[in-house]
Design a protein around this motif. Structure first.
Motif, short mmCIF file in Angstrom:
data_model
loop_
_atom_site.label_atom_id
_atom_site.label_comp_id
_atom_site.label_asym_id
_atom_site.label_seq_id
_atom_site.Cartn_x
_atom_site.Cartn_y
_atom_site.Cartn_z
N VAL A 96 0.63 -0.77 0.60
CA VAL A 96 0.04 -0.21 0.17
C VAL A 96 0.91 0.97 -0.02
O VAL A 96 0.84 2.43 -0.48
N GLN A 97 2.45 1.10 0.74
CA GLN A 97 2.87 2.69 0.53
C GLN A 97 3.47 3.01 -0.02
O GLN A 97 3.20 3.79 -0.76
N ALA A 98 4.19 2.21 -1.14
CA ALA A 98 4.65 1.93 -2.63
C ALA A 98 2.97 2.54 -3.50
O ALA A 98 3.85 3.00 -4.50
N PHE A 99 1.90 1.99 -3.75
CA PHE A 99 1.44 2.03 -4.44
C PHE A 99 0.45 3.64 -3.96
O PHE A 99 0.96 4.47 -5.52
N ARG B 246 1.38 7.74 -6.46
CA ARG B 246 0.37 8.43 -6.94
C ARG B 246 1.16 9.67 -6.60
O ARG B 246 0.80 10.41 -7.48
N ILE B 247 2.08 9.76 -6.02
CA ILE B 247 2.44 11.14 -5.44
C ILE B 247 3.46 11.25 -6.38
O ILE B 247 4.14 12.53 -7.01
N GLY B 248 4.44 10.10 -6.59
CA GLY B 248 5.34 10.74 -8.03
C GLY B 248 5.26 11.10 -8.91
O GLY B 248 5.65 11.76 -9.49
N ALA C 156 -0.75 5.52 4.40
CA ALA C 156 0.07 6.14 3.89
C ALA C 156 0.31 7.01 3.38
O ALA C 156 0.76 8.10 3.15
N ALA C 157 -0.69 7.61 3.30
CA ALA C 157 -1.04 9.12 2.41
C ALA C 157 -0.61 10.19 3.88
O ALA C 157 0.60 10.62 3.33
#
Length: 435
Positions: free
Chosen positions: A176-179, A183-185, A213-214
Motif C-alpha cells: 500500500v505504501q508503495a502504491f 501516485r505522489i511521484g 500511508a498518505a
C-alpha cells in the motif's frame, strides 16, 4: 522581467515597424505586463468570511496591496467605481474533472464564470502534464488547478467500468505504501480514494492502510462515497474529506456530530445529485438571468447530457439536503464543488447553482460564499488565495448587487481578475474553443 521591459522600451523608437513583435512580447507575460495600480473604490467586499461595506481595495501587479476605507489612491491608478457592487475572492470549484482532451477548455470555461481555482478529483496523464506546464507559468485565460491524478481503486472497481486507458489498481496483497508513493511521484497534489459498493471496492483494512500511508507522507485524503454507511466507514478510517454527500437515506441522528468530531470536510456536490435524481423538471440555467449569453459550445455539450433513466432511482435530493443542513449545524466545513463535467453540469457556471442549492439546504449566503472561497483554501492548504487581504493573490470577482443577501447575484458578473489581470469573458458569440 526587467529585461522584458527594457526590450519593450528599446522598441518604441521603431513602433510603426514593430507592432506585431511588440504585441507578441506583451502577450508573453500578461500577468506581469503592467505595473499600473488597480483600485476598487466604494465597493462592498466579501473578504472570505464577512462583508465589509463601502471600502477600498488597492491592487498592484498580481497582489492585493491594501484594504480599507482610508487607502491612498495613487494618482495614476485605474479606478473602478464599486458603488452597488460586491467584490469577492476568486471562487473555488472543489470537485471537478478535466478528462484527457479538454482540460484547457474546461479551465477557460471556469474562469469565464469567476472560478479562479479548480480541484480535480480524479485526473489522467493529460491533466498531470497540464498541471506541470501551468506550474511553469503562463495560461492567463484559464483557472488555476490542482489534481489528485489517478485515484485509488481496486481491480474492476469504479471508475474502471467507464472505459478509457488502463489505470493502476490496488489488489489484495499489494504494498500500500508503495502504491500511494507512486501516485505522489506521478504528481498528485492529494490522494483520492474510491469506496463504492456498487462495484468491487476497497476493504475497510485497505481503506485504513491507504489513509495511513498518505498521512505518513503528509498528503490529504479525499474519498468518493455515495451511501451513509460508506461515509461512516470512511470517516472512521481517518479520511480528511468526503467528495460527495450521500442521498440514499436521511442523515441518522448523530451522523453530523460524528463527522464534526473527526474534523472532516464535505464537498456535497448537490448539483450532480439533483441531476442524477431528476429532482428538477427544467434545467436551472435555461431561464437564468446573466448566464445564457456566456454558455459556450463546450459548456452546452455537457449541460445537455442526461443520466440514463432510473440511474438515481434509489436516491433523493431531500436526503442530501437534510445531510448538508445537519452538517452545517454541527459546524462541519462544507466546500462547494460540482463534479463537472458530469451529465447536466458544466465547468464554471454550475458552481453558481451549487451555491444556490447550499442556501436552499440551510446555509446562509455568507456561509455559501465561504464554501467557495476561504473554506476550500483552508482545507487544501492554500495560503495565497480564498480571501481578500493584503499580500494575497489578486484573484477577484466583481458582481452587481449583494450576494450576501441574494446568492444568485454571483451570476451578475461585472469583471474577473486573475493575478490582477482582467479576464475577457468568452460567450456563445465569441467562444474561442481550445484545441
Amino acid at each position: 522581467m526587467h529585461a522584458l521591459f527594457e526590450r519593450m522600451r528599446s522598441l518604441t523608437t521603431a513602433l510603426a515597424a514593430s507592432v506585431l513583435l511588440l504585441g507578441a512580447l506583451l502577450s508573453s507575460a500578461p500577468a506581469q505586463q503592467f505595473e499600473r495600480a488597480l483600485v476598487f473604490r466604494d465597493v462592498d467586499v466579501f473578504d472570505g468570511s464577512r462583508i465589509i461595506r463601502r471600502t477600498t481595495i488597492l491592487v498592484r501587479g498580481s497582489m492585493i496591496r491594501a484594504v480599507g476605507a482610508d487607502v491612498a489612491i495613487p494618482p495614476s491608478a485605474l479606478v473602478i467605481d464599486g458603488k452597488g457592487k460586491t467584490l469577492l475572492p476568486g471562487l473555488f470549484d472543489a470537485h471537478t474533472h478535466l478528462g484527457a482532451t479538454q482540460g484547457e477548455q474546461f479551465l477557460q470555461d471556469a474562469l469565464d464564470f469567476g472560478i479562479t481555482t479548480e480541484l480535480e478529483m480524479w485526473g489522467s496523464d493529460a491533466s498531470l502534464a497540464l498541471r506541470k506546464k501551468m506550474a511553469a507559468g503562463g495560461f492567463p485565460d484559464t483557472a488555476d488547478f490542482r489534481t489528485a491524478g489517478t485515484g485509488i481503486t481496486v481491480p474492476h472497481g469504479h471508475p474502471t467500468q467507464m472505459g478509457g486507458p488502463p489505470i493502476p489498481t490496488l489488489a489484495p496483497g499489494d504494498d500500500v505504501q508503495a502504491f500511494v508513493d507512486a501516485r505522489i511521484g506521478e504528481g498528485a497534489d492529494y490522494i483520492k480514494l474510491i469506496y463504492e459498493h456498487a462495484y468491487p471496492t476497497l476493504t475497510k483494512q485497505q481503506l485504513e492502510d491507504v489513509v495511513a500511508a498518505a498521512h505518513r507522507r503528509n498528503e490529504l485524503v479525499v474519498i468518493h462515497i455515495t451511501t451513509q454507511s460508506d461515509a461512516r466507514d470512511a470517516i472512521a478510517a481517518g479520511v480528511d474529506g468526503l467528495a460527495h454527500i450521500f442521498a440514499d437515506t436521511p442523515p441518522e441522528p448523530g451522523f453530523a456530530e460524528f463527522a464534526a468530531q473527526h474534523h472532516v470536510f464535505v464537498i456535497p456536490t448537490l448539483g450532480v445529485i439533483e441531476a442524477v435524481t431528476g429532482a428538477s423538471d427544467k434545467p436551472w440555467w435555461q431561464d437564468a438571468p446573466h448566464v445564457g449569453p456566456y454558455i459556450t459550445p463546450s459548456m452546452r455539450r455537457t449541460l445537455e447530457v442526461r443520466f440514463p433513466p432510473g440511474f438515481g432511482a434509489k436516491l433523493k435530493l431531500a436526503h442530501a439536503d437534510a445531510a448538508v443542513g445537519a452538517l452545517r449545524r454541527a459546524g462541519v466545513s462544507i466546500l462547494a464543488g460540482t463534479d463537472a463535467p458530469a451529465p447536466g453540469l458544466a465547468h464554471g457556471m454550475s458552481l453558481h447553482h451549487e451555491l444556490e442549492l447550499f442556501v436552499l439546504s440551510g446555509l446562509t449566503p455568507l456561509e455559501a460564499l465561504a464554501s467557495a472561497t476561504s473554506e476550500p483554501a483552508r482545507a487544501f492548504g492554500f495560503h495565497d488565495r480564498g480571501r481578500i487581504a493584503e499580500g494575497l493573490r489578486a484573484d477577484l470577482l466583481l458582481v452587481n448587487g449583494d450576494p450576501t443577501a441574494n446568492i444568485t447575484a454571483t451570476r451578475d458578473i461585472v469583471g474577473i481578475w486573475k493575478l490582477g489581470v482582467p479576464h475577457a469573458r468568452h460567450s456563445a458569440d465569441r467562444p474561442t474553443e481550445k484545441k
